[in-house]
Design a protein around this motif. Structure first.
Motif, short mmCIF file in Angstrom:
data_model
loop_
_atom_site.label_atom_id
_atom_site.label_comp_id
_atom_site.label_asym_id
_atom_site.label_seq_id
_atom_site.Cartn_x
_atom_site.Cartn_y
_atom_site.Cartn_z
N VAL A 62 50.44 101.90 -73.59
CA VAL A 62 49.73 100.81 -72.91
C VAL A 62 50.41 100.48 -71.59
N ILE A 63 51.76 100.44 -71.58
CA ILE A 63 52.48 100.12 -70.34
C ILE A 63 52.24 101.21 -69.29
N LYS A 64 52.30 102.47 -69.71
CA LYS A 64 52.05 103.56 -68.75
C LYS A 64 50.63 103.50 -68.23
N GLU A 65 49.68 103.19 -69.11
CA GLU A 65 48.30 103.08 -68.67
C GLU A 65 48.13 101.92 -67.69
N ALA A 66 48.86 100.84 -67.90
CA ALA A 66 48.77 99.70 -66.97
C ALA A 66 49.30 100.10 -65.60
N TYR A 67 50.43 100.84 -65.58
CA TYR A 67 50.93 101.31 -64.28
C TYR A 67 49.92 102.25 -63.62
N HIS A 68 49.24 103.08 -64.41
CA HIS A 68 48.22 103.98 -63.86
C HIS A 68 47.07 103.19 -63.27
N LEU A 69 46.66 102.13 -63.98
CA LEU A 69 45.57 101.31 -63.47
C LEU A 69 45.97 100.60 -62.17
N MET A 70 47.25 100.16 -62.10
CA MET A 70 47.71 99.52 -60.87
C MET A 70 47.62 100.46 -59.68
N GLU A 71 47.86 101.73 -59.91
CA GLU A 71 47.85 102.70 -58.80
C GLU A 71 46.47 103.26 -58.53
N ALA A 72 45.64 103.45 -59.58
CA ALA A 72 44.36 104.15 -59.43
C ALA A 72 43.19 103.22 -59.16
N THR A 73 43.37 101.94 -59.24
CA THR A 73 42.25 101.02 -59.03
C THR A 73 42.00 100.86 -57.54
N PRO A 74 40.76 100.96 -57.10
CA PRO A 74 40.44 100.81 -55.67
C PRO A 74 40.79 99.42 -55.18
N PRO A 75 41.13 99.29 -53.93
CA PRO A 75 41.53 97.98 -53.41
C PRO A 75 40.43 96.93 -53.47
N ASP A 76 39.13 97.38 -53.35
CA ASP A 76 38.07 96.37 -53.32
C ASP A 76 37.89 95.66 -54.66
N ILE A 77 38.26 96.30 -55.77
CA ILE A 77 38.15 95.65 -57.08
C ILE A 77 39.52 95.38 -57.69
N HIS A 78 40.58 95.65 -56.97
CA HIS A 78 41.93 95.45 -57.51
C HIS A 78 42.24 93.95 -57.59
N PRO A 79 42.71 93.46 -58.75
CA PRO A 79 43.04 92.02 -58.87
C PRO A 79 44.13 91.58 -57.91
N GLN A 80 44.92 92.51 -57.41
CA GLN A 80 46.01 92.13 -56.51
C GLN A 80 45.50 91.52 -55.23
N GLN A 81 44.24 91.91 -54.86
CA GLN A 81 43.67 91.37 -53.64
C GLN A 81 43.26 89.91 -53.80
N MET A 82 43.00 89.50 -55.07
CA MET A 82 42.53 88.14 -55.30
C MET A 82 43.63 87.22 -55.82
N LEU A 83 44.71 87.79 -56.33
CA LEU A 83 45.80 86.97 -56.85
C LEU A 83 46.92 86.91 -55.84
N ASP A 84 47.56 85.76 -55.75
CA ASP A 84 48.67 85.57 -54.82
C ASP A 84 49.92 86.24 -55.37
N ASP A 85 50.87 86.46 -54.45
CA ASP A 85 52.16 87.01 -54.87
C ASP A 85 52.93 85.98 -55.71
N PHE A 86 53.99 86.47 -56.35
CA PHE A 86 54.82 85.61 -57.19
C PHE A 86 55.49 84.52 -56.36
N THR A 87 55.35 83.29 -56.81
CA THR A 87 55.95 82.14 -56.13
C THR A 87 56.77 81.35 -57.15
N PRO A 88 58.08 81.27 -56.99
CA PRO A 88 58.89 80.52 -57.98
C PRO A 88 58.69 79.02 -57.82
N LEU A 89 59.11 78.31 -58.82
CA LEU A 89 59.04 76.85 -58.77
C LEU A 89 60.02 76.33 -57.74
N THR A 90 59.66 75.24 -57.14
CA THR A 90 60.51 74.65 -56.11
C THR A 90 61.69 73.92 -56.75
N LYS A 91 62.78 73.84 -56.01
CA LYS A 91 63.97 73.16 -56.49
C LYS A 91 63.87 71.67 -56.23
#
Length: 1041
Positions: free
Chosen positions: A615-644
């Motif tokens: 499952v983990i390997k398949e997830a990495y494959h999906l991260m690389e093989a998914t087109p940018p127009d439907i990739h969730p990375q385009q709609m989700l923000d980068d990691f932001t830690p909690l403020t101090k």
């Protein structure tokens, strides 16, 4: 200057390690304690030492009393603190209260107070009374590093393991201020502290080569000193006093992990000198208050004493009036880098420098042109995200030992203690008060942590109180971080903020936008599986949303879940969506065989036979093989830690819906409260009605019982009347029986007395007869004497008179005996009368006791008339007592009658026996008299014949014939009185002796023998008669009760 070693000589010589040292206020005396509890005082001026105490256990801290110079405090391994006197070597006081070893002792400048610090508590003591004044307790998760007095002030500084530093007013113990946490990029865990003599500057160090300089007046961090690269942790800090700096000490001693103590100038950031080496490392060190000596405990257990003047070569020379400004080096972009000052190894050369003290340090210089990518990959704690990802791809997971540390670094948790405490202090949120009903968790601790974490999330943002799946989402992290609630909360909050983006935009519905993205990715990579799911009306809310809202915890085991989240936390937040899609794709074989909606729902809510590595390997494959127009990375923000400091505002949800629901829930809650209140009132009124009903029933029951008691009382009164009549009849019968018994007793006593009187009269009659016989005998003897006086010679007359006097004396004696016997009989009669009177008194007493018992019983029966109920046990008890008394009286009377009867029978037997004995004695006496008479007759005939034959010639025949006739008459008289054993043949003997002198002696001898035999027989008869008379009153005495 001096090396002190404490060794024990013997078969096995060994060195005893020193553990702690302390200087007095003058700096001329040194106190040292070893592992065996021996405390030594070293006089540095006099060059001598003295053993002042043996505590028999290792010491953990030492300090001199600043007020009484000869007293010192020592903390022992048994968690106690003792005060000893170096002069008298006696124990002054013993202070207890710590539950762990005391690590430090701080004495106030006045010498009146002291603070002892352990990991769990700090205690303030009064050194005059040695009583504890205050006690500082902290939570176990926080812990105390050190608590001490600030010089020249009434301020107490407390430093905790969470890097928080508080200042307290000594008089009121109110918090004066708190030092804010260090700025970002310079976080280190404080372990050791040092304060200048003027109390204005605080230096803190820990598990880093950085030293933080705080200005206590400004309450802010003013400088960060970076030690050489070899220094990775700081173990001890202490300022070197100087006589000319006015208390603002400039030289700081830093003991690092390599057991070398480096002395640096905090203004110029230069190393002045160092002591110790890797071969001869320093364990701890103390500097004298006058700045002349440094005492260090070495790793090998010895004690080294250094001269500061020899080390600095400059002595106590005043410093120059001006100082050069500290060059901060290159300008960094962050504020933390602006405060950092690097320590250089430049030092003035001189003869004090030793080869072993050389330090070749390399400076850690930051590149000014560091790329943005490297900055992003840099994590707290010295970790690098790229390296962690490479490690993760190589091993598939992080080491279990360091997983939590890696997660905290990856998520960049701020650890906002104050903000989290404010959320926790609000208490349990109303939405999670009854969470145990919906989620019955066996572990009470786990349930409380889950409840507090969810309540903190609800207080942070209102949406989390309305989200039904929030307990399912937070539970895995609660189970992992149940011992650290702050980390647990911040991990869940970070996951919600970063990996649950856009989940709450369509609240209360599932995140349709996120599910749509996942469906597009699934359609692109496995159209056949998607068509099969659509065919059976299985939407993304069935195959994706259950995995998202539970964070895969329902379908994965613990090890699989940890491995999955190792990869989720190490990648972009969109990787979480990809791993869910990968799980669905890897389960396509099982899903293609399902044709019912219930089967699909069961599949995504239970564990299945899926390899998590695939499952983990398949997830990495999906991260690389998914087109940018439907990739969730385009709609989700980068990691932001909690403020101090404070947590960010979370409002990415439809607030009007949440507010409406909140209002609705609040209205429902108010309605519930109103309903509960009304129900409570109804319950109270019902309870009051029930109570009133119970009271009424109890009252009716009491009335019924009273009525029954009254009826029972009437019955008892009737029974008592009957019993009274029966008692009266019984008393009459008892009186009659008593009268009859008394009559019988009186009759028996009368018969006994009559019999006794008859017996006494008979005995008196016998005695009178005996006296009469004796008188007759005496008269007969007198007659015989008178008759023989003419013929008897003068000698025979004298002899006869002597016999007569003896007989008279015997008769007089017998008369006295008879008189004595009569008196004795009278006394026995009086005694019998007295015994009879005593018997009557005893009978009267018994009758009186019986009557009193009967009267007492009647009184008890009479007193019970006014009682509500009759005690049957008392009645039976009184009856038993009366019956027992009657029975005892009857038994005594029966015994008395029996004793009287036995006495009468015995007396009758004695009388019969005495009669028979008397008859036998009389018969024996008669036989003896007949025998004697026959013998006398024969002798007399023989003598007469002889006398006749001899004196026939003398012409005295007539006289002898008359004598014979008289003897014959006397023999006839003897025959008329049978049984009188008193007849003596003396007269005949004298007559015969007158006839023949030859036979006088023989006759006298035979007469004496016969008289002696007669007297013996008479005594036997008299003794037997007396014995019978003595035995006769015995029954009367035996009849006495």
């Amino acid at each position: 200057m001096v090396n002190i070693i404490h060794s024990v000589q013997g078969y096995h010589s060994k060195t005893i390690h020193f553990l702690n040292v302390a200087f007095d206020s003058s700096g001329d005396s040194l106190l040292a304690g070893d592992r065996q509890g021996n405390i030594y005082v070293f006089d540095l001026n006099g060059n001598r030492f003295n053993l002042v105490q043996r505590t028999m256990q290792a010491c953990t801290a030492l300090a001199f009393n600043l007020r009484r110079k000869t007293e010192f405090l020592v903390a022992l391994a048994d968690y106690s603190v003792k005060c000893f006197d170096t002069g008298t070597q006696e124990l002054v006081s013993w202070m207890r209260g710590h539950e762990s070893s005391v690590s430090s002792i701080s004495v106030h400048g006045s010498g009146k107070y002291a603070i002892t610090t352990s990991t769990d508590t700090a205690q303030l003591w009064d050194l005059d009374t040695f009583q504890r004044i205050r006690k500082l307790n902290v939570r176990q998760s926080v812990g105390i590093q050190k608590v001490f007095f600030l010089p020249l002030s009434n301020t107490i500084l407390s430093c905790f393991k969470d890097n928080s530093v508080f200042a307290w007013e000594f008089d009121t113990l109110h918090c004066k201020y708190q030092l804010s946490p260090p700025v970002e990029g310079s976080v280190l865990f404080y372990k050791v502290f040092a304060v200048t003599r003027d109390g204005r500057t605080l230096v803190a160090g820990g598990k880093s080569n950085h030293l933080h300089l705080w200005c206590l007046e400004l309450k802010q961090l003013i400088r960060i000193i970076q030690m050489p690269e070899k220094v990775r942790a700081v173990r001890h800090l202490e300022f070197l006093p100087d006589s000319f700096d006015g208390g603002s000490n400039q030289v700081l001693g830093v003991l690092s992990q390599d057991n070398i103590m480096r002395f640096i100038n905090i203004e110029t950031s230069q190393i002045l000198f160092d002591i110790g080496s890797p071969e001869e490392g320093i364990s701890t060190a103390v500097i004298s208050p006058n700045g002349r000596y440094i005492a260090s405990v070495m790793e090998n257990g010895s004690l080294n004493l250094y001269s500061v003047q020899a080390l600095t070569q400059e002595g106590n020379k005043p410093p120059p009036f001006t100082f050069k400004a500290v060059e901060d080096g290159p300008k960094y972009t962050s504020e933390a880098n602006k405060l950092i000052t690097k320590v250089t190894s430049e030092r003035s050369k001189g003869p004090w420098k030793s080869k072993q003290s050389k330090i070749q340090s390399r400076l850690l210089k930051l590149q000014a042109n560091t790329s943005l990518e490297n900055k992003e990959n840099e994590l707290p704690g010295g970790l690098n995200k790229k390296r962690l990802q490479a490690l993760l791809k190589g091993f598939g997971e992080y080491p279990a030992k360091y997983r939590m540390f890696v997660w905290r670094s990856l998520l960049q948790l701020p650890e906002n203690h104050l903000a989290f405490s404010s959320l926790i202090d609000r208490g349990i949120h109303s939405a999670f008060v009854n969470i145990q009903k919906e989620y019955p968790i066996k572990s009470g601790k786990l349930l409380r942590v889950l409840q507090r974490t969810l309540s903190a999330l609800a207080h942070w943002s209102a949406i989390f109180a309305e989200t039904p799946y929030m307990p399912l989402l937070a539970f895995p992290f609660v189970k992992l971080f149940q011992n650290n609630q702050l980390i647990c909360f911040e991990v869940v909050a970070t996951v919600v903020v970063n990996f649950c983006q856009h989940w709450f935009e369509y609240f209360p519905n599932p995140p349709i936008n996120v599910l749509g993205m996942m469906e597009n990715v699934l359609a692109h990579h496995d159209k056949e599986l998607l068509q099969h799911l659509i065919k059976y009306n299985v939407t993304s809310q069935v195959y994706a949303w259950p995995l998202l809202e539970t964070l895969l915890s329902e379908v994965l085991t613990r090890e699989e879940w940890l491995k999955a989240f190792d990869n989720i936390f190490s990648n972009h937040p969109s990787y979480f969506l990809m791993i869910v899609i990968a799980y669905v794709i890897c389960s396509r074989a099982s899903l293609l065989h399902c044709n019912q909606a219930a089967d699909f729902e069961y599949f995504f809510h239970h564990r299945n036979n899926v390899d998590i590595d695939v499952v983990i390997k398949e997830a990495y494959h999906l991260m690389e093989a998914t087109p940018p127009d439907i990739h969730p990375q385009q709609m989700l923000d980068d990691f932001t830690p909690l403020t101090k400091g404070q947590y960010p505002v979370f409002n990415k949800y439809p607030m009007f819906i949440v507010n409406y629901q909140a209002q609705k829930w609040e209205k429902i809650r108010q309605d519930e409260i109103e309903y509960v209140r009304e129900r409570q009132l109804a319950h109270e009124s019902e309870a009051k009605a029930q109570e009133q009903k119970a009271e009424d029933e109890a009252w009716y029951q009491r009335q019924k019982l009273l009525q029954e008691a009254e009826e029972q009382r009437q019955k008892i009164l009737l029974e008592e009347e009957k019993l009274a009549e029966q008692r009266q009849r019984l008393a009459v019968v008892k009186r009659e029986l008593k009268v009859k018994e008394l009559q019988l007793l009186d009759g028996s006593r009368r018969r006994f007395l009559n019999y006794h009187q008859d017996h006494l009269q008979m005995e008196l009659k016998c005695l009178d007869d005996e006296i009469a016989r004796k008188k007759n005998k005496a008269s007969m003897r007198q007659q015989e004497t008178n008759a023989v006086q003419d013929t008897e010679p003068e000698s025979q007359k004298q002899l006869f008179e002597q016999h007569l006097i003896k007989d008279q004396e015997a008769v007089t004696k017998e008369m006295k005996e008879v008189e004595t016997y009569r008196r004795r009989v009278d006394l026995e009669d009086q005694r019998g009368q007295r015994l009879i009177e005593m018997d009557k008194e005893e009978i009267q007493k018994a009758q009186t006791v019986a009557e009193e018992n009967v009267a007492r019983g009647e009184q008890k029966h009479t007193a019970s008339d006014w009682r509500p109920r009759w005690d049957e046990q008392d009645q039976e008890e009184s009856y038993r007592e009366i019956a027992k008394l009657l029975h005892d009286n009857r038994v005594r009377e029966a015994e008395l009658l029996k004793a009287m009867r036995e006495a009468e029978e015995k007396k009758q037997e004695d009388v019969v026996q005495n009669k028979a004995q008397l008859e036998e004695e009389q018969k024996v006496a008669a036989a003896a008299d007949g025998h004697r008479k026959q013998f006398l007759d024969d002798r007399m005939n023989d003598e007469l014949e002889l006398a006749e034959k001899l004196q026939r010639e003398d012409g005295c025949f007539e006289r002898l014939h008359d004598l014979k006739a008289r003897c014959t008459e006397r023999g006839v008289e003897v025959q008329q009185v049978p049984g009188s054993g008193n007849i003596s043949p003396s007269d005949l003997s004298t007559l015969a002796s007158s006839l023949r002198s030859r036979s006088r002696a023989e006759l006298a001898r035979r007469e004496r023998e016969l008289m002696a035999e007669v007297r013996r027989l008479r005594r036997r008869i008299a003794s037997r008669a007396r014995a019978g008379l003595r035995a006769a009153p015995a029954p009367a005495t035996a009849c006495s009760p």
